[in-house]
Every structure is written in C-alpha cells, then in structure tokens.
Design a protein around this motif. Structure first.
Motif, PDB file in Angstrom:
ATOM      1  N   LEU A 273      45.003  43.525  37.097  1.00 38.98           N
ATOM      2  CA  LEU A 273      46.387  42.697  37.188  1.00 38.98           C
ATOM      3  C   LEU A 273      46.279  41.755  38.292  1.00 38.98           C
ATOM      4  O   LEU A 273      46.590  40.680  38.369  1.00 38.98           O
ATOM      5  N   LYS A 274      46.151  42.308  39.548  1.00 38.59           N
ATOM      6  CA  LYS A 274      46.195  41.471  40.844  1.00 38.59           C
ATOM      7  C   LYS A 274      45.276  40.597  40.717  1.00 38.59           C
ATOM      8  O   LYS A 274      45.405  39.350  41.192  1.00 38.59           O
ATOM      9  N   LEU A 275      44.101  40.811  40.848  1.00 33.64           N
ATOM     10  CA  LEU A 275      42.913  39.975  40.600  1.00 33.64           C
ATOM     11  C   LEU A 275      43.173  39.033  39.577  1.00 33.64           C
ATOM     12  O   LEU A 275      42.444  37.836  39.753  1.00 33.64           O
TER      13      LEU A 275
ATOM     14  N   SER B  16      30.448  36.966  32.323  1.00 31.68           N
ATOM     15  CA  SER B  16      31.157  35.742  31.488  1.00 31.68           C
ATOM     16  C   SER B  16      30.201  35.787  30.593  1.00 31.68           C
ATOM     17  O   SER B  16      29.159  35.425  30.085  1.00 31.68           O
ATOM     18  N   PHE B  17      31.084  35.761  29.251  1.00 27.86           N
ATOM     19  CA  PHE B  17      30.854  34.981  28.044  1.00 27.86           C
ATOM     20  C   PHE B  17      31.480  33.822  27.580  1.00 27.86           C
ATOM     21  O   PHE B  17      32.736  33.804  27.331  1.00 27.86           O
ATOM     22  N   ASN B  18      30.759  32.543  27.556  1.00 22.83           N
ATOM     23  CA  ASN B  18      31.200  31.364  27.463  1.00 22.83           C
ATOM     24  C   ASN B  18      32.538  31.038  28.160  1.00 22.83           C
ATOM     25  O   ASN B  18      33.734  30.671  27.595  1.00 22.83           O
ATOM     26  N   GLY B  19      32.687  31.626  29.371  1.00 21.71           N
ATOM     27  CA  GLY B  19      33.874  31.280  30.291  1.00 21.71           C
ATOM     28  C   GLY B  19      34.839  32.335  30.209  1.00 21.71           C
ATOM     29  O   GLY B  19      35.605  32.512  31.284  1.00 21.71           O
ATOM     30  N   PHE B  20      34.616  33.494  29.274  1.00 20.65           N
ATOM     31  CA  PHE B  20      35.600  34.517  29.307  1.00 20.65           C
ATOM     32  C   PHE B  20      35.067  35.856  30.171  1.00 20.65           C
ATOM     33  O   PHE B  20      33.968  35.827  29.894  1.00 20.65           O
ATOM     34  N   SER B  21      35.697  36.688  30.779  1.00 18.58           N
ATOM     35  CA  SER B  21      35.490  37.662  31.282  1.00 18.58           C
ATOM     36  C   SER B  21      36.510  38.727  31.395  1.00 18.58           C
ATOM     37  O   SER B  21      37.654  38.498  31.125  1.00 18.58           O
ATOM     38  N   VAL B  22      36.352  39.834  31.345  1.00 22.97           N
ATOM     39  CA  VAL B  22      37.044  41.200  31.284  1.00 22.97           C
ATOM     40  C   VAL B  22      37.076  41.903  32.475  1.00 22.97           C
ATOM     41  O   VAL B  22      36.066  42.110  33.063  1.00 22.97           O
ATOM     42  N   GLN B  23      38.444  42.359  33.038  1.00 26.52           N
ATOM     43  CA  GLN B  23      38.303  43.520  34.113  1.00 26.52           C
ATOM     44  C   GLN B  23      39.134  44.454  33.710  1.00 26.52           C
ATOM     45  O   GLN B  23      40.063  44.249  33.299  1.00 26.52           O
ATOM     46  N   VAL B  24      38.565  45.743  34.066  1.00 28.15           N
ATOM     47  CA  VAL B  24      39.611  47.074  33.789  1.00 28.15           C
ATOM     48  C   VAL B  24      39.364  47.724  35.122  1.00 28.15           C
ATOM     49  O   VAL B  24      38.719  48.101  35.797  1.00 28.15           O
ATOM     50  N   SER B  25      40.787  48.524  35.276  1.00 26.51           N
ATOM     51  CA  SER B  25      40.920  49.455  36.552  1.00 26.51           C
ATOM     52  C   SER B  25      41.647  50.769  35.955  1.00 26.51           C
ATOM     53  O   SER B  25      42.251  50.456  35.144  1.00 26.51           O
ATOM     54  N   HIS B  26      40.807  51.981  36.298  1.00 28.14           N
ATOM     55  CA  HIS B  26      41.632  53.121  35.720  1.00 28.14           C
ATOM     56  C   HIS B  26      41.787  54.007  37.312  1.00 28.14           C
ATOM     57  O   HIS B  26      40.700  53.936  38.231  1.00 28.14           O
ATOM     58  N   VAL B  27      42.995  54.238  37.387  1.00 29.66           N
ATOM     59  CA  VAL B  27      43.357  55.065  38.689  1.00 29.66           C
ATOM     60  C   VAL B  27      43.413  56.528  38.113  1.00 29.66           C
ATOM     61  O   VAL B  27      44.287  56.726  37.235  1.00 29.66           O
TER      62      VAL B  27
ATOM     63  N   GLY C  77      46.544  55.944  35.543  1.00 33.90           N
ATOM     64  CA  GLY C  77      46.917  54.629  35.207  1.00 33.90           C
ATOM     65  C   GLY C  77      45.811  53.622  34.896  1.00 33.90           C
ATOM     66  O   GLY C  77      44.865  53.779  35.159  1.00 33.90           O
ATOM     67  N   GLN C  78      46.294  52.665  34.102  1.00 30.04           N
ATOM     68  CA  GLN C  78      45.155  51.588  33.706  1.00 30.04           C
ATOM     69  C   GLN C  78      45.859  50.204  33.973  1.00 30.04           C
ATOM     70  O   GLN C  78      47.112  49.801  33.803  1.00 30.04           O
ATOM     71  N   SER C  79      44.904  49.200  34.402  1.00 30.00           N
ATOM     72  CA  SER C  79      45.000  47.795  34.563  1.00 30.00           C
ATOM     73  C   SER C  79      43.942  47.109  33.748  1.00 30.00           C
ATOM     74  O   SER C  79      42.821  47.360  34.032  1.00 30.00           O
ATOM     75  N   VAL C  80      44.356  46.324  33.021  1.00 32.22           N
ATOM     76  CA  VAL C  80      43.461  45.228  32.183  1.00 32.22           C
ATOM     77  C   VAL C  80      43.802  43.887  32.238  1.00 32.22           C
ATOM     78  O   VAL C  80      44.817  43.551  32.235  1.00 32.22           O
ATOM     79  N   ALA C  81      42.815  42.955  32.496  1.00 32.77           N
ATOM     80  CA  ALA C  81      42.656  41.516  32.405  1.00 32.77           C
ATOM     81  C   ALA C  81      41.606  40.869  31.721  1.00 32.77           C
ATOM     82  O   ALA C  81      40.536  41.394  31.787  1.00 32.77           O
ATOM     83  N   LEU C  82      42.240  39.833  31.210  1.00 29.28           N
ATOM     84  CA  LEU C  82      41.370  38.753  30.437  1.00 29.28           C
ATOM     85  C   LEU C  82      41.502  37.477  30.991  1.00 29.28           C
ATOM     86  O   LEU C  82      42.596  36.948  31.029  1.00 29.28           O
ATOM     87  N   MET C  83      40.393  37.060  31.380  1.00 31.87           N
ATOM     88  CA  MET C  83      40.173  35.792  32.228  1.00 31.87           C
ATOM     89  C   MET C  83      39.435  34.728  31.542  1.00 31.87           C
ATOM     90  O   MET C  83      38.538  35.100  30.833  1.00 31.87           O
ATOM     91  N   TYR C  84      39.824  33.539  31.621  1.00 32.38           N
ATOM     92  CA  TYR C  84      39.045  32.215  31.404  1.00 32.38           C
ATOM     93  C   TYR C  84      38.691  31.234  32.323  1.00 32.38           C
ATOM     94  O   TYR C  84      39.495  30.731  33.187  1.00 32.38           O
ATOM     95  N   GLY C  85      37.620  30.858  32.888  1.00 34.83           N
ATOM     96  CA  GLY C  85      37.503  29.799  33.554  1.00 34.83           C
ATOM     97  C   GLY C  85      37.124  30.048  34.874  1.00 34.83           C
ATOM     98  O   GLY C  85      36.723  31.319  35.157  1.00 34.83           O
ATOM     99  N   ASP C  86      36.970  29.026  35.949  1.00 36.14           N
ATOM    100  CA  ASP C  86      36.806  29.217  37.333  1.00 36.14           C
ATOM    101  C   ASP C  86      38.069  29.130  37.929  1.00 36.14           C
ATOM    102  O   ASP C  86      38.673  27.987  37.984  1.00 36.14           O
ATOM    103  N   ASP C  87      38.406  30.300  38.655  1.00 34.76           N
ATOM    104  CA  ASP C  87      39.636  30.116  39.502  1.00 34.76           C
ATOM    105  C   ASP C  87      39.673  28.976  40.431  1.00 34.76           C
ATOM    106  O   ASP C  87      40.600  28.668  41.424  1.00 34.76           O
ATOM    107  N   GLY C  88      38.533  28.541  41.039  1.00 33.72           N
ATOM    108  CA  GLY C  88      38.476  27.552  42.082  1.00 33.72           C
ATOM    109  C   GLY C  88      38.645  26.025  41.263  1.00 33.72           C
ATOM    110  O   GLY C  88      38.748  24.995  42.013  1.00 33.72           O
TER     111      GLY C  88
END
Length: 311
Positions: A122-124, A159-170, A180-191
C-alpha cells in the motif's frame, strides 16, 4: 650489475603478485556488483506547532545504503539491499542511524520475492504521487498506511501490459501477535516517462492496527503534472472510518519546478506550496511552506529552505 638484475627480478615478482591479487579481487566484483547510494537532504526551517514558533535545522530522511544482485543457476538472480536513515543535523550522541528497507530475495521470470524489512504494498502504491514526501507535509501527516514492516515477505510481479501486482505478508512474530496483509494493483510508470498515466489501488488488512484502502491517479496535461487520490482508514480496535482526499499539481519551468498539494482527512486539512531549483543532475535547492489543521484544532505552519544531493 648483479644488484640491478636482482632488483629488476624482485620488482617483476612483486608486480606479478599484485596483478594476480587484483585479478582475484576483480572476479567477485564482476560477479556480484555492489552499488553504494544515498542522499543528504537538510532544511533550515521555521516551525510553529501551536505553542510558538522556533527555528531548527532538520534532516529529511537522509540515507545511505548498499544494494546488489548476483546471478544464480536456473536464470535466477539473488537481490539484496541494506539501507539506513542518518541525521547529519542531530547531535553525535543521539540515535541518528535507523534501519530502513533491508532484505534478501530471489528474482526470476515469476517476479521478485523479498524477505526482511520492507515498505508495504500500500505504501509503495503511491509511486511518486506525494510531491512533499519526507517533509512536514508527507502524506503520512494525515493518513495512515505509510508503513515499513519488519518480519515481512514481499512479492512483486512482472509487468503485464503495464499492470503489476505487489503483495506484502507481515508475520505475527509472537504467539499473541497478529499477521497482516497488504495488496496493490498498479498501472503505468510512476515517473510518467513510459506511460501517460500512473494509477494504483491498494488495501491493508490489519497493518499497524489499521485497515486502509487508497487509490491514486497521476498524468501529464499541457506540461502540468496532475495527481489525485482518495483514502479510507479504520482502526482495528474499533472506531469510526475516516475518509480523505488529495490533489496536487507540479509544473516545470527550465531548471525550476513549481508544486502545490492539498490533503484532507475528515475535518482536518493541510496544504503546501513549494519550488525546486536544479543545481545539477543530482543536486537541488528547494523551498516550501506547509500549513496543517490537526486534531487539537491548532494550526501547524512550517517554512523551509533546503539542499539535497543524491549519490
């Protein structure tokens, strides 16, 4: 003549041994490249936190670290990082060295798995959304969720067609602990260099005592960099859900970048205005003003000028 020959022979032997030693040392450096990096960011600022103003010299998440990778069998790569926060503005006997992201992991066609101390998914997911990151107006000033967790496993997908997934397990870390768990779905380049849009959606489940969800979107339009985000957070121990939103804009003018950001959480809000001036590829001079209204209804105001160098 004999002495000259002996000297020449002795010099040849020494040079040969030195070359052999350097050759031996160069092998692991080539096989396991190591990068030393960091940044120093210090501001001289006037701070007023509701009880009167005062001047201070402040380090803003200055840091140094080591990172590298090592080729393994089966087209795998070992990755690692050791990073610490330092405070060049503090007294020498203070605890001014703190651990940041520190992990070891494996990278392959499946993505990257890391074990250690990691920023949550979530932070990332904010990417470079926060225009005043690490300053008094960092989004963590009002919002929960900016967590770096120990005892955590992290997964970053390809990255799949610009999409990526991040998962954290604490992990629980004790018999009475709670994972605890943290999950994020992102698209594109953050720059915003390889894509016109960066967008993300993320959720925390029982991370640092909170359930949190947020979404961000950022794009460029007519030279302006525009961003917006929303967040909802709820304490696990019980209590009301809090909602907030954020909007910002940045505009480059030659070596300058002008920026503004507004953030809310229920009835609390804060805004910031700033400007960066590029002195070199890795060095900038900057100034900003931030004002916040916190739970105690007292305004907190900050005015700063600073210098940053990355290495």
């Amino acid at each position: 003549m004999f002495a000259q020959n002996a000297f020449a022979k002795n010099t040849f032997v020494k040079n040969t041994l030195l070359l052999a030693l350097l050759s031996g040392l160069s092998l692991p450096l080539q096989a396991d490249p190591l990068t030393v990096y960091g940044k120093i960011n210090v501001t001289a600022q006037n701070s007023d936190e509701g009880e009167g103003s005062f001047s201070e010299l402040k380090s803003n998440a200055s840091r140094f670290g080591l990172k590298g990778d090592y080729a393994l069998d089966g087209e795998l790569t070992l990755v690692y990082q050791l990073e610490w926060e330092v405070d060049p503005s503090d007294e020498a006997n203070e605890k001014n060295i703190k651990a940041r992201d520190q992990f070891i992991g494996i990278k392959g066609s499946f993505g990257t798995i890391k074990a250690g101390r990691n920023d949550t998914a979530l932070k990332l997911s904010q990417g470079k959304m926060d225009l005043f990151n690490d300053y008094e107006a960092d989004i963590k000033t009002l919002w929960r969720g900016e967590n770096r967790m120990s005892n955590s496993l992290a997964y970053v997908s390809p990255s799949f067609n610009g999409f990526s997934v991040q998962v954290s397990h604490v992990m629980e870390d004790s018999a009475k602990g709670q994972d605890g768990q943290s999950v994020a779905l992102m698209y594109g380049d953050d720059g915003l260099k390889d894509s016109a849009i960066f967008a993300s959606i993320a959720m925390d489940n029982d991370i640092s005592g909170y359930d949190t969800s947020r979404a961000f979107v950022q794009t460029k339009l007519a030279g302006f960099k525009l961003g917006a985000g929303v967040q909802q957070q709820e304490p696990m121990a019980g209590g009301a859900k809090d909602d907030g939103w954020l909007a910002n804009v940045a505009y480059p003018i030659e070596k300058y970048e002008l920026k503004a950001q507004f953030q809310t959480l229920e009835e609390h809000e804060g805004y910031s205005l700033g400007a960066d001036y590029k002195l070199g590829k890795d060095t900038k001079l900057f100034a900003w003003y931030s004002s916040f209204d916190f739970d105690n209804k007292a305004d907190s105001d900050y005015l700063a000028i600073g210098l940053e160098h990355k290495f």
